[in-house]
Design an enzyme around this catalytic site. Structure first.
Site, PDB file in Angstrom:
ATOM      1  N   HIS A 231       0.842  -1.206   0.000  1.00 41.53           N
ATOM      2  CA  HIS A 231       0.000   0.000   0.000  1.00 41.53           C
ATOM      3  C   HIS A 231       0.881   1.262   0.000  1.00 41.53           C
ATOM      4  O   HIS A 231       0.724   2.145  -0.843  1.00 41.53           O
ATOM      5  CB  HIS A 231      -0.917  -0.016   1.236  1.00 41.53           C
ATOM      6  CG  HIS A 231      -1.799   1.195   1.369  1.00 41.53           C
ATOM      7  ND1 HIS A 231      -3.132   1.192   1.024  1.00 41.53           N
ATOM      8  CD2 HIS A 231      -1.544   2.460   1.810  1.00 41.53           C
ATOM      9  CE1 HIS A 231      -3.644   2.385   1.244  1.00 41.53           C
ATOM     10  NE2 HIS A 231      -2.707   3.180   1.725  1.00 41.53           N
ATOM     11  N   GLU A 232       1.823   1.306   0.931  1.00 43.18           N
ATOM     12  CA  GLU A 232       2.676   2.503   1.032  1.00 43.18           C
ATOM     13  C   GLU A 232       3.578   2.631  -0.191  1.00 43.18           C
ATOM     14  O   GLU A 232       3.875   3.743  -0.632  1.00 43.18           O
ATOM     15  CB  GLU A 232       3.497   2.480   2.328  1.00 43.18           C
ATOM     16  CG  GLU A 232       2.660   2.481   3.616  1.00 43.18           C
ATOM     17  CD  GLU A 232       1.617   3.599   3.716  1.00 43.18           C
ATOM     18  OE1 GLU A 232       1.860   4.694   3.180  1.00 43.18           O
ATOM     19  OE2 GLU A 232       0.546   3.350   4.316  1.00 43.18           O
ATOM     20  N   HIS A 235       1.803   4.696  -2.675  1.00 46.15           N
ATOM     21  CA  HIS A 235       1.898   6.140  -2.413  1.00 46.15           C
ATOM     22  C   HIS A 235       3.272   6.662  -2.858  1.00 46.15           C
ATOM     23  O   HIS A 235       3.377   7.705  -3.497  1.00 46.15           O
ATOM     24  CB  HIS A 235       1.753   6.422  -0.916  1.00 46.15           C
ATOM     25  CG  HIS A 235       0.327   6.407  -0.430  1.00 46.15           C
ATOM     26  ND1 HIS A 235      -0.643   7.231  -0.946  1.00 46.15           N
ATOM     27  CD2 HIS A 235      -0.290   5.674   0.542  1.00 46.15           C
ATOM     28  CE1 HIS A 235      -1.802   7.016  -0.309  1.00 46.15           C
ATOM     29  NE2 HIS A 235      -1.615   6.068   0.590  1.00 46.15           N
ATOM     30  N   GLU A 261      -4.641   7.949  -2.819  1.00 38.72           N
ATOM     31  CA  GLU A 261      -5.160   6.713  -2.243  1.00 38.72           C
ATOM     32  C   GLU A 261      -5.534   5.718  -3.347  1.00 38.72           C
ATOM     33  O   GLU A 261      -5.451   4.510  -3.143  1.00 38.72           O
ATOM     34  CB  GLU A 261      -6.352   7.026  -1.336  1.00 38.72           C
ATOM     35  CG  GLU A 261      -6.758   5.897  -0.410  1.00 38.72           C
ATOM     36  CD  GLU A 261      -5.734   5.550   0.690  1.00 38.72           C
ATOM     37  OE1 GLU A 261      -4.735   6.277   0.834  1.00 38.72           O
ATOM     38  OE2 GLU A 261      -5.950   4.542   1.374  1.00 38.72           O
TER      39      GLU A 261
END
Ligand code: MG
Length: 450
Positions: A231-232, A235, A261
């Site tokens: 997930h990170e 980003h 997001e």
């Protein structure tokens, strides 16, 4: 950072924010911004710079330096108090700070100005032009399809509440290796990027040559660590692939939280939870938990749907109910149709209504998120919107994302960027939520057999 230093850090940050405001409001600088706004024949990037500067200018012109300093000090202290309240499961400790934070947010909304709802002014701070009305439309559109989907899943013979792999202990150093291996597989350049550990995973970017992410380790539940890392990474990739020409300008890096997001969720949900990905790293997962696993097992573990108390642990279906609850509470507290003193009861009854469960302690309820303690009111809806937007990037790769989204930094607003990518506004919303609803229905009807 040392807990007791929070007061001093608050003082310092408060002063710095006032100095920043003063520099921003320098007469000559302001007149240059306005003059630039009147220029003709500007490039898209130049227009982007002016747009972003005018947004900051509005913020600094409308709020007094006393207000900015006070807000900075308040939220610094409040974050420390919140942490203690959460550990001690003592909501009363945090309540007076929360009251002040919502009071100040209400004042902020009045100073910034709004048309329909004061909450609009706060939403706009996190996502340009996002309105209460639009989020209302979005949730109206997704609420009953998600409710129906959840009911079908819960009635399925394949439904389960806890997967045994959630409780499987893992070897931390092997898990750290696995996270690094995955990042390398995704072609992360470790000369421009780092992975560290923190209490809650996040991404921070100093330049498009220095973007850092964190993950977490909990002894069990290896999917939680792995999926947070991916997930990170999503980003970070946005900032790392931003055009280097934009460095040191106001439009460096992605500004829209919804697009941000959508990037992290794309990698987490469409890559990390995919069976091909699981197969690729299955041997490493087996090593981490010192036992043999099948891809089918891991797939059902990674794609489990079951109502839970915590937003950050929620699955792709129930996640949005956590956000609806927060949206309704924030809106109500800002327009004063709800009162802080009733907050715990409201929280618990909405959890019951949406997910059929009630927290036994406030640490798992109203105290779970850091956002309000940091002063952020109006942030949560961007999570749901971003997650829904992510479904539109299915089948894309890093190069496509770079060319169509990342390289522009904050040159365009969310709406402009989506239009460029042939995703026009839909029935008063910035994009069509059906794409994600269809994906969820297709995926989970297969997994849960209905
Ligand atoms: Mg995120």
């Amino acid at each position: 950072m040392p807990v007791k230093g929070a007061g001093a850090r608050g003082e310092a940050l408060g002063r710095l924010s006032v100095i920043r405001q003063k520099m921003f409001l320098d007469k000559e600088f302001v007149s240059l911004i306005h003059k630039a706004g009147e220029e003709r024949g500007m490039s898209d990037q130049e227009k982007g710079v002016v747009r972003v500067l005018l947004r900051s200018l509005k913020f600094y012109e409308k709020l007094s330096s006393e207000f900015i300093e006070q807000f900075e000090k308040l939220t610094n202290t409040a974050t420390v108090v919140w942490r203690e309240a959460k550990i001690k499961n003592n909501y009363k400790l945090f309540e007076p700070y929360l009251t002040k934070i919502f009071d100040m947010n209400r004042q902020m909304a009045e100073c910034l100005g709004h048309k329909d709802s004061p909450y609009d002014a706060l939403l706009d701070l996190f996502e340009e032009n996002l309105s209460t009305r639009e989020i209302g439309l979005f949730f109206d559109e997704i609420k009953s399809p998600l409710k129906n989907l959840l009911e079908k899943i819960k009635n399925s013979s394949k439904y389960f509440k806890v997967h045994e792999l959630e409780n499987a202990e893992y070897d931390r150093s092997k898990m750290e290796e696995l996270n690094k291996k995955v990042l390398k597989f995704l072609r992360s350049d470790f000369d421009r990027f780092r992975l560290d550990v923190s209490a809650h995973p996040f991404t921070t970017s100093f330049s498009n040559n220095d973007t850092r992410i964190t993950t977490w380790y909990h002894k069990t539940d290896f999917g939680r660590s792995l999926l947070a890392t991916i997930h990170e990474f999503g980003h970070a990739l946005y900032d790392l692939q931003s055009d280097s020409e934009l460095e040191m300008t106001p439009i460096a890096g992605g500004s829209s939280l919804v697009i941000h997001e959508s990037q992290s969720r794309f990698w987490e949900n469409f890559i990390g939870r995919d069976v091909a990905f699981i197969k690729k790293f299955l041997p490493d997962m087996c090593q981490a938990v010192s036992r043999s696993l099948s891809a089918v097992d891991v797939y059902s573990y990674f794609n489990k749907v079951s109502p839970g108390l915590l937003r950050v642990e929620a699955d792709e279906v129930t996640y949005h109910f956590h956000i609806m609850l927060r949206f309704e509470i924030e809106k109500g507290l800002i327009d004063q149709s709800l009162k802080i003193k009733d907050l715990r009861e409201i929280w618990n009854s909405k959890m019951k209504e949406y997910l059929g469960i009630t927290p036994k302690k406030d640490s798992d309820g109203v105290l779970q998120d850091v956002h309000w303690s940091g002063g952020s009111v109006g942030y949560f809806p961007t999570y749901s919107l971003g997650t829904f937007l992510a479904a539109n990037w299915q089948g894309k790769d890093k190069e496509w994302l770079k060319e169509h989204i990342h390289k522009f930094g904050s040159t365009y607003t969310l709406v402009e960027l989506l239009k460029k990518n042939n995703l026009p506004e839909q029935a008063g919303m910035k994009f069509d939520p059906k794409v994600n609803l269809d994906y969820l229905t297709k995926k989970y009807s297969k997994i849960y057999d209905f």
